[in-house]
Scaffold this motif. Structure first.
Motif, PDB file in Angstrom:
ATOM      1  N   TYR A 234      49.610  69.860  42.080  1.00 40.12           N
ATOM      2  CA  TYR A 234      49.237  70.972  41.413  1.00 40.12           C
ATOM      3  C   TYR A 234      48.221  70.687  39.922  1.00 40.12           C
ATOM      4  CZ  TYR A 234      52.715  72.312  37.306  1.00 40.12           C
ATOM      5  OH  TYR A 234      53.294  72.537  36.181  1.00 40.12           O
ATOM      6  N   GLU A 235      48.593  69.645  39.359  1.00 43.10           N
ATOM      7  CA  GLU A 235      47.744  69.297  38.234  1.00 43.10           C
ATOM      8  C   GLU A 235      46.284  69.221  38.575  1.00 43.10           C
ATOM      9  OE1 GLU A 235      48.875  69.011  35.295  1.00 43.10           O
ATOM     10  OE2 GLU A 235      50.952  68.264  35.279  1.00 43.10           O
ATOM     11  N   LEU A 238      45.153  72.905  39.525  1.00 43.91           N
ATOM     12  CA  LEU A 238      44.746  73.536  38.318  1.00 43.91           C
ATOM     13  C   LEU A 238      43.674  73.030  37.490  1.00 43.91           C
ATOM     14  CD1 LEU A 238      48.376  74.365  36.999  1.00 43.91           C
ATOM     15  CD2 LEU A 238      46.850  75.981  38.090  1.00 43.91           C
ATOM     16  N   GLY A 239      43.187  71.699  37.853  1.00 42.83           N
ATOM     17  CA  GLY A 239      42.233  71.014  37.073  1.00 42.83           C
ATOM     18  C   GLY A 239      42.965  70.455  35.942  1.00 42.83           C
ATOM     19  N   THR A 240      44.228  70.866  35.741  1.00 44.46           N
ATOM     20  CA  THR A 240      44.735  70.272  34.288  1.00 44.46           C
ATOM     21  C   THR A 240      44.883  68.671  34.261  1.00 44.46           C
ATOM     22  OG1 THR A 240      46.872  70.533  35.446  1.00 44.46           O
ATOM     23  CG2 THR A 240      45.992  72.184  33.679  1.00 44.46           C
ATOM     24  N   LYS A 242      42.526  66.883  34.434  1.00 48.33           N
ATOM     25  CA  LYS A 242      41.310  66.437  33.620  1.00 48.33           C
ATOM     26  C   LYS A 242      41.718  66.446  32.052  1.00 48.33           C
ATOM     27  CE  LYS A 242      37.635  68.190  36.529  1.00 48.33           C
ATOM     28  NZ  LYS A 242      36.423  68.978  36.588  1.00 48.33           N
ATOM     29  N   ARG A 243      42.688  67.372  31.692  1.00 49.67           N
ATOM     30  CA  ARG A 243      43.088  67.438  30.441  1.00 49.67           C
ATOM     31  C   ARG A 243      44.153  66.228  30.039  1.00 49.67           C
ATOM     32  NH1 ARG A 243      42.085  71.405  27.052  1.00 49.67           N
ATOM     33  NH2 ARG A 243      42.178  73.308  28.035  1.00 49.67           N
ATOM     34  N   LEU A 244      44.844  65.938  31.078  1.00 46.39           N
ATOM     35  CA  LEU A 244      45.890  64.738  30.991  1.00 46.39           C
ATOM     36  C   LEU A 244      44.896  63.336  30.952  1.00 46.39           C
ATOM     37  CD1 LEU A 244      48.607  65.417  33.655  1.00 46.39           C
ATOM     38  CD2 LEU A 244      48.689  66.078  31.506  1.00 46.39           C
ATOM     39  N   VAL A 404      37.473  61.979  38.600  1.00 47.90           N
ATOM     40  CA  VAL A 404      36.586  62.811  39.573  1.00 47.90           C
ATOM     41  C   VAL A 404      35.742  61.549  39.894  1.00 47.90           C
ATOM     42  CG1 VAL A 404      34.939  64.491  40.155  1.00 47.90           C
ATOM     43  CG2 VAL A 404      36.798  64.539  38.130  1.00 47.90           C
TER      44      VAL A 404
END
Ligand SMILES: Nc1ncnc2c1ncn2[C@@H]1O[C@H](COP(=O)(O)OP(=O)(O)OP(=O)(O)O)[C@@H](O)[C@H]1O
Ligand SMILES: [Mg+2]
Lengths: 405, 313
Positions: A234-235, A238-240, A242-244, A404
């Motif tokens: 789910y990370e 959600l695209g999260t 990328k933040r990580l 990515v």
């Protein structure tokens, strides 16, 4: 290595866990429903039928007969004083059948006449067939045993030669003759690779203790894999992720966080599930802290496997399908729901190589069969190695998965 | 010092050259815009700088540090706000922020004070406690932006921060960006709205198909590549032909643009009164007159031969 980001990852995942109704269903409600359903089908102290018994004979043989019937685990006997009382038990649905042992049952048998039993069953045709078949089966077994003993007694007392009316019979031939009268056709039952009926086979359906294993192992096999996979997938969804990876937190702390969060969720679920099993089934289980290394190492192995499967999948959807499939298959081949001996040969060897199978076996061994330390070391070590291998691979593949391309 | 130096950065996906030897630098303290149509490579460029994608070749320096070799240090200098709002929908705004802060080693009082300070700038106090998946798009964007600036990054990278916002909300967002700049951040943002590049950014790089086709201050770009201003005369429709003839008689070059007649001129302020007076004297007073100064749109059209808006679909 700063621990704080890892703890924060774990904390956040726990929060998400408690807020997701479907996750809560699959990790907590589903195994409980399964236990309630299956234990009432197969369990109920092991008995499938309740039979009200009126023993009008009260002799040694009738008592031996009833004790034998009672110990089959298929029937539970309630003794009644009168036929009326027993009949009302059947009518009220408290018993499935009424069995009357007439006066003279023991006497007839010992004096060489045949004895009679009377059975009334409820009107439900299914129950009727099942109860009568079961009783016939037991009576057959009982009669065979009885025959054997009667013939043995006869053989002992018979003179070696019997003469008269121009006939001359040896003792052996006379016994054979009697045997053929008692049982003109004999069916010899032999089987090909008959599953060995060991105490762990019996344990599956009859021992409530196995349900404790089921609860612990369902969580560590299925919830662990699926949980870890969804926590990671789910990370990406959600695209999260990328933040990580844009943050200075290391992949060590991100993955440790995932494992810690997963472990907390699993342990909590296991405690809840086991407590509910104790409340519902009151299983007789030998509780020992030795189950802890098995459960913890098993939890970690399954979490690691979940992470790994996600990283090997092309996208989150494929990942979730993959873990669900693998998770369900593992449940069925790990000996969770039926003994390994039910599996066809090659599949069985495969199943025996799976670490989770070792966990199920060790847990049953410890809790149901009261084994000790000797049956913990190898499975715990194997599970720990599996956990280490899975998580190391997950660690290695993480950057490739997270970036990515 | 330059906040960012990108040199000959190339990124190839199979057949696609998403970035083709891109070179530019961003001066500390400025708002630098990347203007380009969909698929021109803006996101790819920003994500390479933020360490989320790896480049095929080229180098990136952030405040003098090699962005690939010194990832950890550089990641503390950069605040990256992705194109999609990347938040956990099942957590509240506050919980999301707390989590991101922890990734940067920010917690306790320091964190709370920073949130207080920023929620005032961003105007998000009243919905911090609500679950993110129950917030509006604009509210989510603000929380997402806040998550990117919690650790006071010196270089803030915003990928299409205002896409999908209505014009009023977009303007409010510009205010936020100016305030963050005043707080000391250098800002690199991408957009495909030309007014946004024009009004918000100190300098703009126009990119098309992975290449920087022009770079400079918006006025400079418009002056150099935008062509001349145009006066567009809209007469009554039945008089269109006659007005066109009269304008040509005046010795002007006229092109039709829909219902209007466009006249190129270097000096519209002077041209308009004369035109109106002359046309009125012939009884052909126009319905409406428009002055069109060159825009970044024109710059893009002149440099690539395609209109920005058309490429956008
Ligand atoms: N992961 C990827 N794999 C393959 N090609 C990609 C990938 N990401 C982007 N591309 C391609 O690279 C080019 C640049 O994409 P990019 O997302 O950087 O453009 P953009 O300017 O951000 O567009 P938009 O305005 O739509 O956000 C496009 O042609 C796109 O299809
Ligand atoms: Mg983009």
């Amino acid at each position: 290595m700063r621990l704080n980001p890892a703890l924060e990852v774990a904390r956040k995942d726990l929060l998400s866990f408690f807020r997701s109704k479907s996750t809560l269903f699959w990790t907590l409600a589903f195994p409980i429903l399964m236990m309630l359903l299956f234990s009432s089908m197969f369990g109920g102290r092991g008995a499938m039928f309740t039979v009200a018994v009126v023993d009008r004979d009260g002799g040694t043989i009738s008592r031996a007969f009833l004790d034998g019937l009672n110990s089959t685990n298929v029937t539970r006997l309630i003794s009644s004083e009168s036929v009326d009382e027993a009949r009302s038990l059947v009518k009220d649905g408290k018993a499935d059948a009424l069995l009357i042992v007439p006066r003279g049952f023991s006497g007839n048998l010992t004096s060489g006449s045949s004895a009679e039993l009377i059975i009334y069953t409820s009107e439900d045709p299914q129950v009727r067939t099942a109860v009568t078949n079961m009783l016939k089966g037991f009576i057959d077994a009982f009669s065979e045993e009885y025959r054997k003993r009667a013939l043995a007694v006869l053989e002992e007392r018979m003179p070696p030669e019997i003469q008269g009316g121009g006939m001359n019979l040896t003792r052996r031939r006379a016994i054979d003759y009697l045997q053929s009268l008692a049982e003109p056709v004999r069916l010899r039952i032999a089987s090909v690779a008959k599953p060995e009926v060991t105490s762990d086979t019996a344990a599956y359906w009859k021992e409530e203790g196995h349900w404790v294993t089921v609860m612990l192992a369902y969580t560590l096999i299925f919830s662990g894999m699926v949980g870890a996979a969804s926590l990671l997938a789910y990370e990406k969804l959600l695209g999260t992720v990328k933040r990580l990876i844009a943050s200075p937190a290391s992949r060590w702390s991100l993955l440790t966080g995932k494992l810690l969060g997963g472990l907390a969720i699993l342990t909590l679920s296991q405690v809840i599930l086991v407590l509910l099993t104790i409340l519902w089934l009151r299983p007789e289980v030998s509780w020992t802290p030795l189950i802890i290394p098995i459960v913890v190492a098993g939890d970690l192995a399954s979490l690691g496997l979940g992470l790994l499967v996600v990283e090997l999948s092309p996208n989150p959807k494929a990942a979730s399908e993959a873990v669900t499939t693998v998770g369900i298959m593992l449940q069925f081949v790990s000996g969770l729901y039926f003994p390994l001996s039910f599996l066809p040969g090659p599949l069985r060897s495969l199943a025996e190589a799976i670490p989770f199978t070792w966990a199920v076996k060790a847990l049953d061994g410890l809790m149901v069969m009261g084994e000790g330390l000797e049956s913990v070391i190898a499975p715990a070590a194997y599970l720990a190695v599996a956990a280490l291998v899975f998580t190391s691979l997950a660690w290695i593949l993480f950057p490739r998965w997270a970036r990515v391309e | 010092m330059n906040a960012l130096e990108v040199e000959r950065l190339t990124k190839v996906y199979g057949e696609v050259r998403a970035l083709d030897s891109v070179t530019f630098s961003v001066v500390e303290g400025e708002i630098f815009g990347l203007l380009g149509p969909n698929g021109s490579g803006k996101t790819t460029l920003m994500e390479v700088v933020a360490g989320i994608r790896s480049p095929t070749s080229g180098s990136v320096r952030v405040f003098g540090l090699d962005a690939f070799r010194r990832r950890e240090e550089v990641s503390r200098l950069i605040g990256f706000n992705p194109q999609e709002t990347m938040l956990y929908g099942d957590l509240s705004g506050w919980e999301n922020l707390r989590f991101v802060a922890a990734l940067y080693g920010l917690d306790g009082r320091e964190f709370r004070e920073r949130v207080k300070e920023l929620s005032e700038i961003l105007g998000i106090r009243h919905f911090l406690d609500r679950r993110v998946d129950r917030l509006s798009g604009g509210q989510r964007r603000r929380i997402s932006l806040m998550a990117s600036v919690l650790h006071s990054p010196r270089l803030l990278i915003l990928d299409e921060p205002t896409v999908g916002l209505d014009p009023e909300a977009r303007r409010d967002f510009w205010d936020v960006i100016w305030r963050l700049r005043d707080e000391g951040s250098t800002i690199l943002l991408s957009t495909h709205y030309m007014e946004e590049a024009d009004e918000l950014c100190d300098r703009v790089a126009i990119i098309d198909r992975g290449r920087v086709v022009a770079l400079g201050r918006p006025e400079e770009l418009k002056r150099r590549h935008g062509g001349t201003a145009r006066v567009i005369v809209y007469p009554k429709l039945r008089l269109l032909e006659e007005v066109e003839r009269v304008l040509r008689e005046m010795g002007l070059e006229v092109t039709r643009t829909g219902d209007g007649l466009a006249v190129e001129t270097g000096n519209p302020e002077e041209r308009v009164p004369r035109l109106t007076a002359y046309l009125s004297s012939r009884g052909l007073r126009p319905e409406r007159i428009e002055i069109r100064s060159p825009t970044l749109e024109d710059v893009f059209l002149n440099l690539t031969g395609r209109p920005l808006a058309e490429v956008m679909g």
